[in-house]
Design a protein around this motif. Structure first.
Motif, PDB file in Angstrom:
ATOM      1  N   ALA A  91       0.763  -1.169  -0.021  1.00  0.00           N
ATOM      2  CA  ALA A  91      -0.155   0.034   0.060  1.00  0.00           C
ATOM      3  C   ALA A  91       0.769   1.304  -0.010  1.00  0.00           C
ATOM      4  N   ASN A  92       1.778   1.340   0.971  1.00  0.00           N
ATOM      5  CA  ASN A  92       2.933   2.379   0.886  1.00  0.00           C
ATOM      6  C   ASN A  92       3.422   2.757  -0.471  1.00  0.00           C
ATOM      7  N   GLY A 122      -7.374  -4.275   7.048  1.00  0.00           N
ATOM      8  CA  GLY A 122      -5.853  -4.048   6.811  1.00  0.00           C
ATOM      9  C   GLY A 122      -5.299  -4.454   5.112  1.00  0.00           C
ATOM     10  N   THR A 124      -4.457  -4.249   1.450  1.00  0.00           N
ATOM     11  CA  THR A 124      -3.814  -3.164   0.491  1.00  0.00           C
ATOM     12  C   THR A 124      -4.850  -2.302  -0.086  1.00  0.00           C
ATOM     13  N   GLN A 126      -7.832  -1.426   0.861  1.00  0.00           N
ATOM     14  CA  GLN A 126      -8.339  -0.445   2.043  1.00  0.00           C
ATOM     15  C   GLN A 126      -7.381   0.585   2.362  1.00  0.00           C
ATOM     16  N   ARG A 127      -6.237   0.295   2.550  1.00  0.00           N
ATOM     17  CA  ARG A 127      -5.325   1.304   2.904  1.00  0.00           C
ATOM     18  C   ARG A 127      -4.894   2.109   1.714  1.00  0.00           C
ATOM     19  N   HIS A 130      -7.812   4.617   1.439  1.00  0.00           N
ATOM     20  CA  HIS A 130      -7.651   5.593   2.797  1.00  0.00           C
ATOM     21  C   HIS A 130      -6.750   6.616   2.607  1.00  0.00           C
ATOM     22  N   TYR A 131      -5.391   6.452   2.081  1.00  0.00           N
ATOM     23  CA  TYR A 131      -4.489   7.401   2.037  1.00  0.00           C
ATOM     24  C   TYR A 131      -3.929   8.003   0.637  1.00  0.00           C
TER      25      TYR A 131
END
Lengths: 147, 488
Positions: A91-92, A122, A124, A126-127, A130-131
């Motif tokens: 995700a990051n 949690g 990938t 979803q994250r 969110h971001y």
């Protein structure tokens, strides 16, 4: 618009890529970056369900195989296609890539349905939702038709 | 296919001119994520967690007050082996580790298979030993639940964590390593404090127990090395991240060997501190020996608080190392399934979690079986489970280590370029002798460990036969049928 198409080597990620192609206007999309993220500390750093070929211990080759397959979807469609392999937390890295390339859309696949998806948080997708610094297209599998 | 791969590797693009920038993009080349510093902490954390917390008692019992010598010699042999790994990793920066090197050096399928299965078995035995160690520390916090149950729950939690994929975080790995080191620093400070008080009897540091079961000093030290060697293992798992290390030619040798040397220094200092502050007999009798150092109450801090703190640190240290072993086993099974030497189900990847879940739960089940069986038989054999499984790990790994050094020497002159790291050749020969000497002693001292090794290797054999008779050829490299993937 620069679109990021993320792949984790799953078939669902291929479906997501095809879904984008099915409705998006290739004249509006300037560039597509197919991004695969290798997770160095995971049991299987990258699993490629999309292309033929054995891994000889190289997860980079596996990621390359998946990226090549997804990039193949957009071959001849119009926009320039970049293939990017990154390393770290999925995700990051997708979010970082979106910022770096100033992306206008991120396309990710999510979920195979079933129990694990309902219970575990949690993931990938979803994250990323969110971001992310831009809109996100989350492609979920079509529900099985009841007979 | 090969040409394509080659082209890709060199970043020369492919037939489709649209799909440019395959390797050299505006990120400044291939994006790898593990830095030299992270690799150093990965090595250190992996080595430190496995054993010092668990095995100090055993080593002290075998050698006597001078047991730091065993740690010093053991870590030397391990660091030499580490230098061979470093050389091979710079040549073949892939996750497969020992199996890959053996395959490159000998090209013998049976030997490669045996190496892979031995490594898998060693990893499983290590997990078992660590889980048992976890339960003995846990009993300090809460001794109501039976140790076997604690070990099994611990194992189950780690398997689930790995399944979910939390193990991916390099940052968490580093944090846990800091905690690990801090625990050992507490032990060292206790030792220094004790010396400063002027009560220390340095004679204990040269005291080798010749009255025990080994009779002469050389054998006693060798026994100590064999028991302590479990604490040196773990560095081989750094091959896991070889492919994702930035500038591996430079970083890998430096971080791996420095990590080993730092671990060695820490071990020697911790052993000295333990020997000085706690009577050797007390260490020998304690299942969680380093805790005894903290319990002496030498530091002017409440003993109860220190004990709790130290217990938690030890639990974290053990968890960190166990996590790496739990991650490694399914990876090995996955690789073997891809090679068609074990059933294809082990290559099955969970659609959302992207982890090889069948391989993961299978490995967990085998380790759980080890724990249960090990808890049923110790009355008969008289050896504690933690020691038994540590020995099994050591026996298997020593054989692999010796073989890896041989591979390193055999592969000299092949696949080298000017950036390849070259380990010191005379030291490598010394490393082979060292590994084989410890291996020989371990088997001589405890032949039963061979039975356990055989049983674990047998699991690999059974899987091979299952694939051979019932498996479909090509499960691992099956061409996917992508037509059924709907775009909408």
């Amino acid at each position: 618009m620069h679109v990021i198409v993320a792949t984790d080597g799953s078939r669902q990620s291929l479906a997501a890529a095809k879904h984008l192609k099915s409705f998006a206007d290739p004249t509006k999309v300037t560039e597509i970056s197919v991004v695969a993220v290798i997770r160095p500390l995971a049991s299987v750093a990258f699993a490629d369900d999309l292309s033929e070929g054995r891994i000889d211990g190289s997860f980079r080759d596996a990621a390359q195989g998946a990226v090549d397959t997804i990039a193949g979807v957009f071959e001849g469609w119009g926009p320039k296609v970049n293939k990017r392999i990154r390393s770290g937390s999925a995700a990051n890295e997708i979010i970082k890539a979106a910022k770096q390339y100033d992306a206008g859309l991120i396309v990710v696949a999510a979920g195979g349905g079933g129990l694990s998806d309902a219970v575990l948080v949690g993931s990938t997708a979803q994250r990323v939702q969110h971001y992310a610094p831009c809109p996100v297209l989350v492609v979920r599998p079509a529900p099985r038709k009841k007979k | 296919m090969f040409d394509n791969r080659l082209a890709r590797r060199w970043g020369q693009g492919m037939s489709d001119t649209r799909a440019i920038d395959t390797d050299l993009d505006d990120d400044g080349g291939l994006k790898r994520s593990i830095t030299g510093k992270q690799l150093f902490f990965y090595t250190l954390g992996d080595v430190l967690g496995s054993g010092i917390y668990v095995l100090v008692g055993l080593v002290a019992a075998a050698v006597g007050g001078a047991f730091w010598i065993a740690f010093a010699l053991g870590v030397t042999v391990a660091a030499i082996t580490g230098s061979a790994y470093a050389e091979l990793v710079t040549k073949y920066p892939q996750a497969a580790g020992a199996s890959l090197y053996v395959n490159k050096a000998f090209g013998n399928k049976a030997l490669t298979f045996l190496t892979t299965v031995s490594f898998l078995a060693a990893s499983m035995a290590a997990t078992g030993s660590l889980a048992t160690g976890f339960s003995s520390y846990f009993a300090e916090l809460w001794d109501a639940p039976p140790p076997l149950l604690v070990s099994l729950v611990f194992l189950a939690v780690l398997v689930v964590i790995n399944f979910i994929g939390i193990t991916e975080s390099v940052v968490i790995n580093m944090l846990m390593t800091f905690v690990e080191v801090s625990g050992l620093i507490i032990v060292m400070i206790t030792g220094i404090w004790f010396i400063a008080q002027g009560d220390a009897d340095f004679g204990v540091l040269v005291d080798i127990d010749t009255t025990g079961s080994y009779g002469n000093p050389a054998l006693a030290v060798l026994a100590g090395i064999a028991f302590s060697f479990f604490a040196m293992t773990g560095f081989e798992n750094t091959a896991n991240v070889a492919e994702e290390t930035i500038e591996p030619h430079k970083n890998f040798p430096r971080s791996l060997v420095t990590g080993m040397i730092v671990a060695g220094i820490v071990y020697v200092l911790v052993s000295m501190a333990a020997a000085l502050t706690v009577p050797t007999d007390t260490l020998a009798d304690s299942p969680a020996a380093l805790l005894e150092v903290v319990k002496t109450g030498i530091l002017p801090i409440s003993e109860g608080f220190m004990t709790t703190l130290f217990t938690i640190i030890a639990l974290i240290a053990i968890t960190n190392t166990t996590l790496v072993t739990v991650v490694t086993q399914p990876r090995i099974l996955y690789g073997m399934a891809k090679e068609d030497v074990v059933p294809g189900v082990f290559a099955k990847i969970h659609p959302t979690r992207r982890s090889p879940w069948i391989a993961l739960f299978f490995s967990g089940a085998v380790v759980a079986a080890l724990l249960v069986i090990g808890n049923l038989v110790p009355e008969v054999e008289g050896t504690p489970l933690v020691e038994r499984l540590a020995l099994v790990t050591v026996v298997l790994l020593l054989a692999i280590y010796a073989l890896v050094i041989v591979c390193c020497l055999k592969l000299r002159g092949r696949d080298e370029d000017e950036r390849t790291y070259r380990a010191n050749t005379p030291l490598l020969y010394l490393g082979i002798v060292g590994n084989l000497a410890i291996l020989g002693f371990s088997i001589y001292d405890d032949p039963t460990s061979l039975l356990w090794c055989a049983a674990l290797l047998g699991v690999g054999g059974v899987l091979f036969l299952a694939e051979y008779f019932f498996g479909n050829k090509g499960t691992g490299s099956r061409a996917p049928d992508l037509d059924d993937v709907k775009g909408v």
